[in-house]
Design a protein around this motif. Structure first.
Motif, mmCIF file in Angstrom:
data_model
loop_
_atom_site.group_PDB
_atom_site.id
_atom_site.type_symbol
_atom_site.label_atom_id
_atom_site.label_comp_id
_atom_site.label_asym_id
_atom_site.label_seq_id
_atom_site.Cartn_x
_atom_site.Cartn_y
_atom_site.Cartn_z
ATOM 1 N N ASN A 39 -6.065 3.832 -3.092
ATOM 2 C CA ASN A 39 -5.226 4.173 -1.947
ATOM 3 C C ASN A 39 -3.916 3.381 -1.942
ATOM 4 N N TYR A 40 -3.658 2.639 -3.022
ATOM 5 C CA TYR A 40 -2.410 1.851 -3.054
ATOM 6 C C TYR A 40 -1.679 1.944 -4.389
ATOM 7 N N GLY A 71 -2.962 8.609 -4.954
ATOM 8 C CA GLY A 71 -4.169 9.385 -4.719
ATOM 9 C C GLY A 71 -4.723 10.098 -5.932
ATOM 10 N N ARG A 96 0.832 -1.192 0.000
ATOM 11 C CA ARG A 96 0.000 0.000 0.000
ATOM 12 C C ARG A 96 0.868 1.243 0.000
ATOM 13 N N THR A 109 -10.471 11.384 -0.890
ATOM 14 C CA THR A 109 -9.454 10.571 -0.255
ATOM 15 C C THR A 109 -8.936 9.572 -1.252
ATOM 16 N N GLY A 110 -7.889 8.867 -0.900
ATOM 17 C CA GLY A 110 -7.346 7.877 -1.810
ATOM 18 C C GLY A 110 -8.168 6.609 -1.839
ATOM 19 N N GLY A 111 -7.965 5.718 -2.845
ATOM 20 C CA GLY A 111 -8.632 4.428 -2.983
ATOM 21 C C GLY A 111 -8.367 3.841 -4.352
ATOM 22 N N ARG A 171 -2.011 7.464 1.644
ATOM 23 C CA ARG A 171 -3.062 8.277 1.043
ATOM 24 C C ARG A 171 -2.627 9.734 0.952
ATOM 25 N N ASN A 174 -6.981 -2.550 0.443
ATOM 26 C CA ASN A 174 -6.667 -1.744 -0.736
ATOM 27 C C ASN A 174 -7.978 -1.442 -1.443
#
Length: 313
Positions: free
Chosen positions: A246-247, A251, A14, A46-48, A17, A200
């Motif tokens: 997020n990985y 981001g 990962r 946010t990240g993902g 973020r 993740n």
């Protein structure tokens, strides 16, 4: 998406973020105005996400998803309000549903090596699945049908790389690229879902890097493909609420790769999208929901139609 072996790929590390402001600023798609509009529409982010490789570039923010999981809703060619501005009549879009439900039974065929320009690679892979057995191939074909219906409603000519009209495996990655090339597609998109480690989350769009080797020459499509990818990423985020990975992609929701035959061999603007991570329970709940898959198709449609309409100007 599984890029290695007949089963699933190993988990990837990962990456940290990025905060909401960083992600929002990354959404300056062709310019500051579009990025601001995406950020305002979603309210930060946010990240993902999902896949494997080096990152680059941009979309943003996130929003709450209200659909409830419904693994049995598989509506082919489901309807939905077309949100694109202007008619797409005269435009050609090639949709590439990743993998094939029969690949698991045809190991010899899909493991055959094909030339992707930079090297030889397996014809295709099996793809991944949720922990409950909902396969990536089933997911991608369902979203492809939904996207096709939306595009056709706006007058676009749509061609799928496969749709039950061929043997129960493939096509190989070189043929998938060739179908888009032969159709002289104005845009092509390959639909996938990832098989990374639990925790993740999120989507990412894969852009072609600059490749000039053997049968591959992406130099003319790198720019328009980047434009297509950033528009798709921004619309997908807005319409689905799924956050950027997020990985992968730090981001931004965008990743550039030079090792995928479907991109290396393309002569038309083309991107891949990993819509989420099937091995994460939160993403799996979305990916198995027919209502959410319709949102995913709408996001892809909005991004593609935005790109196509921009080409007219």
């Amino acid at each position: 998406m599984s890029y290695v072996g007949p089963e699933f790929e190993p988990a990837q590390p990962r990456r940290p973020r990025r905060g909401p402001l960083t992600v929002a600023l990354a959404a300056l798609v062709p310019g500051a105005l579009l990025g601001w509009m995406v950020y305002e529409a979603v309210g930060g982010g946010t990240g993902g996400g999902s896949d494997r490789a080096a990152a680059t570039a941009s979309p943003s923010g996130s929003a709450a998803v209200s659909s409830s999981p419904s693994p049995t809703d598989d509506g082919k060619g489901a309807s939905g309000a077309a949100a694109g501005s202007g008619s797409l009549k005269g435009k050609v879009v090639v949709i590439d549903p990743g993998h094939n439900p029969g690949n698991f039974q045809h190991a010899a065929e899909i493991n055959r090596k094909v030339d992707i320009g930079t090297n030889d690679k397996e014809c295709d892979t099996t793809g991944t699945s949720t922990n409950d057995g909902y396969t990536e191939a089933r997911f991608t074909l369902d979203v492809a049908h939904r996207l096709s219906a939306l595009l056709q409603k706006q007058g676009a000519t749509v061609k799928l790389t496969h749709d039950g009209d061929r043997p129960a495996w493939g096509p190989c990655v070189d043929e998938r690229a060739r179908i888009g090339n032969d159709a002289h597609a104005d845009a092509a998109i390959s639909i996938h879902a990832d098989g990374s480690a639990a925790g993740n989350r999120g989507f990412h769009v894969i852009l072609p890097g600059s490749v000039h080797a053997g049968a591959a020459d992406t130099r003319k499509i790198v720019g328009p493909s980047h434009d297509l990818g950033t528009r798709v990423a921004g619309a997908f985020l807005r319409d689905t609420g799924e956050p950027p990975s997020n990985y992968l992609g730090e981001g931004t929701g965008l990743v550039t790769r030079t090792d995928l035959g479907g991109l290396n061999l393309s002569t038309v603007p083309k991107v891949f999208i990993e819509c989420g991570n099937m091995r994460d329970s939160k993403d799996a709940a979305l990916l198995t929901s027919g209502a959410w898959r319709q949102k995913a198709a709408q996001g892809l449609f909005d991004g593609i139609s935005d790109f196509l309409n921009a080409q007219r100007n």
